[in-house]
Design a protein around this motif. Structure first.
Motif, mmCIF file in Angstrom:
data_model
loop_
_atom_site.group_PDB
_atom_site.id
_atom_site.type_symbol
_atom_site.label_atom_id
_atom_site.label_comp_id
_atom_site.label_asym_id
_atom_site.label_seq_id
_atom_site.Cartn_x
_atom_site.Cartn_y
_atom_site.Cartn_z
ATOM 1 N N SER A 93 -24.381 4.328 77.107
ATOM 2 C CA SER A 93 -23.559 4.389 75.916
ATOM 3 C C SER A 93 -23.321 2.979 75.422
ATOM 4 N N MET A 101 -23.301 9.082 73.895
ATOM 5 C CA MET A 101 -23.981 8.986 75.171
ATOM 6 C C MET A 101 -25.420 9.496 75.047
ATOM 7 N N ARG A 102 -26.371 8.745 75.615
ATOM 8 C CA ARG A 102 -27.765 9.184 75.677
ATOM 9 C C ARG A 102 -28.102 9.480 77.129
ATOM 10 N N PHE A 103 -28.695 10.642 77.358
ATOM 11 C CA PHE A 103 -28.949 11.116 78.721
ATOM 12 C C PHE A 103 -30.437 11.134 79.035
#
Lengths: 113, 113
Positions: A93, A101-103
């Motif tokens: 993030s 947020m990138r997962f």
């Protein structure tokens, strides 16, 4: 844009084995990095985090170190238990008020007795 | 105890119907998020809201709609325009500008029958 790449699973280990799940990231700024864990049929729980380079996040025997030079945040545990069986997500993030947020795709871990 | 409540846990919808997924938090968090999770895949951002009465599209907003009339609530409507709605939906929240990470609900599994 920002992205996270984590090692493909599934990973199967015997109890008390050493665990490493690799995670690398791409980001334009100075993101915070996270590991989340998801048990079957549940939401994600924050496992640990690190907010700047060389920080080490730790929780429940799991550790990960924020490596800016290699853009990595690998998850490790010295001795896994059956109860550690779950899906693990690496995430990043950006700093700032409008971050999201990138997962990663998640890595399924199965620990056998 | 504070947390995020998603309801229902399981939801079945006939093709062509709209359906609304509930997400309520009592953490006094400012930002809320909706993610979609498909089997073996990571989380994809649908919509997010930083403050009441304001929200932004994520990566896969088509076929979805949201509202944020109260700080505590961020319902997601899956419309008939969403071509492949069967998935696990996760709601999350975050406290203000500080990057402590997200708190997740336990998810809603939507199945189109």
């Amino acid at each position: 844009g920002n992205s996270v790449t984590q090692m493909e699973g599934p990973v199967t280990l015997s109890e008390e084995a050493f665990l490493t799940i690799n995670c690398t990231y791409t980001a334009t700024g100075y993101p915070s990095l996270f590991w989340y864990v998801q048990y079957p049929g549940e939401g994600l729980q924050l496992l640990l985090k690190a907010t700047k380079a060389d920080d080490k996040g730790s929780n429940k025997g799991f550790e990960a170190t924020y490596r800016k030079e290699t853009t990595s945040f690998h998850l490790e545990k010295g001795s896994v238990q059956v109860s550690d069986s779950a899906v693990y997500f690496c995430a990043l993030s950006d700093e700032g008020p409008n971050n999201d947020m990138r997962f990663g795709a998640g890595t399924r871990l199965t620990v056998k007795p | 105890d504070g947390g995020i409540t998603q309801s229902p846990k399981y939801l079945f919808r006939k093709e062509g119907q709209n359906v609304t997924l509930s997400c309520e938090q009592n953490l006094n968090h400012d930002a809320m998020y909706w993610y979609r999770q498909d089997p073996g895949q990571g989380l994809r951002l649908i919509y997010y809201s930083q403050i009441v009465n304001d929200f932004q599209k994520g990566d896969i907003a088509e076929g979805y709609s949201v509202s944020r009339e109260k700080k505590e609530s961020f319902p997601l409507t899956v419309t008939s325009a969403q071509k492949n709605p069967t998935a696990f939906y996760l709601c999350a929240s975050k406290r203000g500008l500080v990057n402590y990470g997200y708190t997740f609900g336990s998810g809603t599994r939507l199945t189109v029958v």
